[in-house]
Motif scaffolding. Sequence first.
Motif, PDB file in Angstrom:
ATOM      1  N   LEU A  44       0.796  -1.229   0.000  1.00 32.78           N
ATOM      2  CA  LEU A  44       0.000   0.000   0.000  1.00 32.78           C
ATOM      3  C   LEU A  44       0.826   1.275   0.000  1.00 32.78           C
ATOM      4  N   VAL A  45       1.973   1.231   0.667  1.00 32.15           N
ATOM      5  CA  VAL A  45       2.795   2.437   0.810  1.00 32.15           C
ATOM      6  C   VAL A  45       4.244   2.144   0.452  1.00 32.15           C
ATOM      7  N   ALA A  74      -7.115   8.935   3.836  1.00 30.88           N
ATOM      8  CA  ALA A  74      -5.882   8.145   3.877  1.00 30.88           C
ATOM      9  C   ALA A  74      -4.790   8.893   4.630  1.00 30.88           C
ATOM     10  N   ARG A  77      -5.463   8.740   8.366  1.00 32.80           N
ATOM     11  CA  ARG A  77      -5.155   7.409   8.905  1.00 32.80           C
ATOM     12  C   ARG A  77      -3.649   7.235   9.094  1.00 32.80           C
ATOM     13  N   ILE A  78      -2.881   7.618   8.097  1.00 30.59           N
ATOM     14  CA  ILE A  78      -1.429   7.471   8.189  1.00 30.59           C
ATOM     15  C   ILE A  78      -0.860   8.371   9.271  1.00 30.59           C
ATOM     16  N   VAL A  99       1.763   7.010  -0.796  1.00 28.57           N
ATOM     17  CA  VAL A  99       0.645   6.073  -0.821  1.00 28.57           C
ATOM     18  C   VAL A  99       0.393   5.633  -2.259  1.00 28.57           C
ATOM     19  N   ALA A 103      -4.225   1.680  -3.106  1.00 32.48           N
ATOM     20  CA  ALA A 103      -4.574   1.613  -1.692  1.00 32.48           C
ATOM     21  C   ALA A 103      -5.920   2.258  -1.370  1.00 32.48           C
ATOM     22  N   ASP A 110      -4.954  -2.272   7.527  1.00 41.42           N
ATOM     23  CA  ASP A 110      -4.086  -2.534   6.378  1.00 41.42           C
ATOM     24  C   ASP A 110      -2.907  -1.555   6.348  1.00 41.42           C
ATOM     25  N   TYR A 111      -3.213  -0.272   6.518  1.00 36.47           N
ATOM     26  CA  TYR A 111      -2.148   0.734   6.555  1.00 36.47           C
ATOM     27  C   TYR A 111      -1.201   0.475   7.722  1.00 36.47           C
ATOM     28  N   GLN A 112      -1.750   0.130   8.867  1.00 33.59           N
ATOM     29  CA  GLN A 112      -0.938  -0.105  10.062  1.00 33.59           C
ATOM     30  C   GLN A 112       0.036  -1.261   9.836  1.00 33.59           C
ATOM     31  N   ASP A 114       1.157  -2.457   6.951  1.00 30.10           N
ATOM     32  CA  ASP A 114       2.119  -2.106   5.914  1.00 30.10           C
ATOM     33  C   ASP A 114       3.177  -1.133   6.437  1.00 30.10           C
TER      34      ASP A 114
END
Length: 125
Positions: A44-45, A74, A77-78, A99, A103, A110-112, A114
């Motif tokens: 994702l990132v 997004a 969240r990040i 990003v 994504a 999912d972000y966490q 990754d």
Amino acid sequence: STVVGVRAESALARSQISLGRPNLRLRHEIRRLFKSGRTHRGRLVHVRGCRSKASATLISIRRQFGNAVKRNKARRRIRDICRSHAWLNPRGRLVLITVSDRATPATFVDYQQDLTAAFSALDTP
């Protein structure tokens, strides 16, 4: 470490974003980050980091990712993950989080996952 949102990584590279007089060092550090920083490409990132006097976390999301609501969601969240997991990114490091356009449907978890994997990979020598 501060968290800064930016629209596109290419704008940073070309220095089109006005960083102001006090942040001239940051502009120099960003150029050094692209030249000699370590990179981790996740699902994702993409995270690029290097040791730096300017501790900052830059977030880059392209317009193709989606409309402003999706990009801001997004980015929030990040930012939240970076704040709650400060141990992932110690002081004295400049980090650029880009990003991926794929994504868009990603969840917070999912972000966490990754980002945790990316920061762990950047810490290994």
